[in-house]
Every structure is written in structure tokens, then in C-alpha cells.
Design a protein around this motif. Structure first.
Motif: not given
Length: 177
Positions: A30-32, A34-38, A48-50, A62-65
Motif C-alpha cells: 500500500s501507499e501507507a 511505502n511512505t511509512w517505511f521510507t 518514494h513519497f512525492d 511512485i516507486l516502492v522503496n
């Protein structure tokens, strides 16, 4: 060669060179996630988040980290490969071969490439595997090699972490009272 269904842990003796272990749980990123991990790992790359920035990259979104995809694939393999491990000893030859995007589902499988008894730890052996992650379309997204020190079956009773209940074992009489 055999293909194995997943189960919760294998002892050293249960690994066979050439056997494939398909890990049971796919995971949609999920986007969450990826964003949280990043952000938790202090990765400041905006791809990864923009979404605005990522839209201007060659990937267009957006690329997954990659650290998340590696960690997720490693985690997916635990039930089959390292649930009964003493320790992970090495992780090498990491290859990121296809982009992973938010919404992709990652699946994993491993093949046992080598095994030998430990010279210094008689209760364990070394198991080497090659693990790869696939998206739902079957594209290989990443792969790595791993060496794991795994307990032998004779050491199975050495670690029992389940606590003894202070009132004693659970019984039907207790439940029906």
C-alpha cells in the motif's frame, strides 16, 4: 526436485538441495506501507513519497522503496526457510530487476542451493537458499542469496518459549465451569 507447500518452520535435516519452497502469503504493498517505511528509515528520495516528483521520473509514478521490497520478501520466506533458525549469517547478491509500484502484490519462492553441518555448532547446520520475488504478472522483481544457521531436529526441545500457565494446564473442566 520437489516443490513444497508452506509450513511453519523446517529443521536442518528437512532441507534438500534443489527443492523449491513457495512462500504462502502474497502481500499487496500500500501507499501507507511505502511512505511509512521510507520515512521511518530516513530515506529522503522523493520518488518514494512525492507523487508529483515521481510522476516526472522515467517510471511516471511512485516507486516502492527497495529496502521495503527486500524486507518484505525476506519476511515472506521466514515460515519456510528461517522459522527454526539460530541466525541469518549472510545475505548476498541482491538484485532489483523490475520496478515495484504501490498496489503491486509481491510473492516469493526459494530454492535450496546448498547445505552442510556446522563445524562449530553441533546442534545446527547451514542452509543456503536463492530467493526471488515475483509480482502478480510473474515478473521477477528482486532476488537474493541467503545463508541461514538452522537448528537440527535433535535440538528441537531446547527452546520452548511458551509460558507455563500459573493456574496449570488448560482443561475442558475449567472452560465449562
Amino acid at each position: 526436485m520437489a516443490v513444497h507447500e508452506s509450513r511453519l518452520g523446517r529443521f536442518y535435516e528437512e532441507f534438500t538441495v534443489g527443492d523449491v519452497y513457495r512462500h504462502p502469503l502474497g502481500r499487496t504493498i500500500s501507499e501507507a506501507d511505502n511512505t511509512w517505511f521510507t520515512l521511518l528509515t530516513m530515506n529522503t528520495h522523493p520518488a518514494h513519497f512525492d507523487a508529483h516528483y515521481a510522476g516526472k521520473t522515467p517510471f511516471g509514478r511512485i516507486l516502492v522503496n527497495s529496502g521495503l521490497t527486500i524486507a518484505m520478501l525476506l519476511g515472506q520466506s521466514v515460515s519456510d526457510i528461517s522459522q527454526r533458525a539460530v541466525a541469518n549469517l549472510a545475505m548476498t547478491n541482491i538484485r532489483l530487476t523490475h520496478p515495484v509500484f504501490v498496489g503491486d502484490t509481491l510473492y516469493g519462492e526459494s530454492i535450496c542451493t546448498a547445505k552442510r553441518e556446522s563445524k562449530s555448532k553441533p546442534y545446527a547446520g547451514l542452509v543456503e537458499v536463492h530467493t526471488r520475488g515475483l509480482n502478480a504478472d510473474g515478473d521477477v522483481c528482486l532476488s537474493f542469496d541467503r545463508t541461514v544457521l538452522v537448528f537440527k531436529q535433535s535440538a528441537a526441545g531446547d527452546i520452548d518459549s511458551f509460558p507455563a500457565a500459573k493456574p496449570g494446564p488448560l482443561t475442558l473442566a475449567e472452560v465449562r465451569a
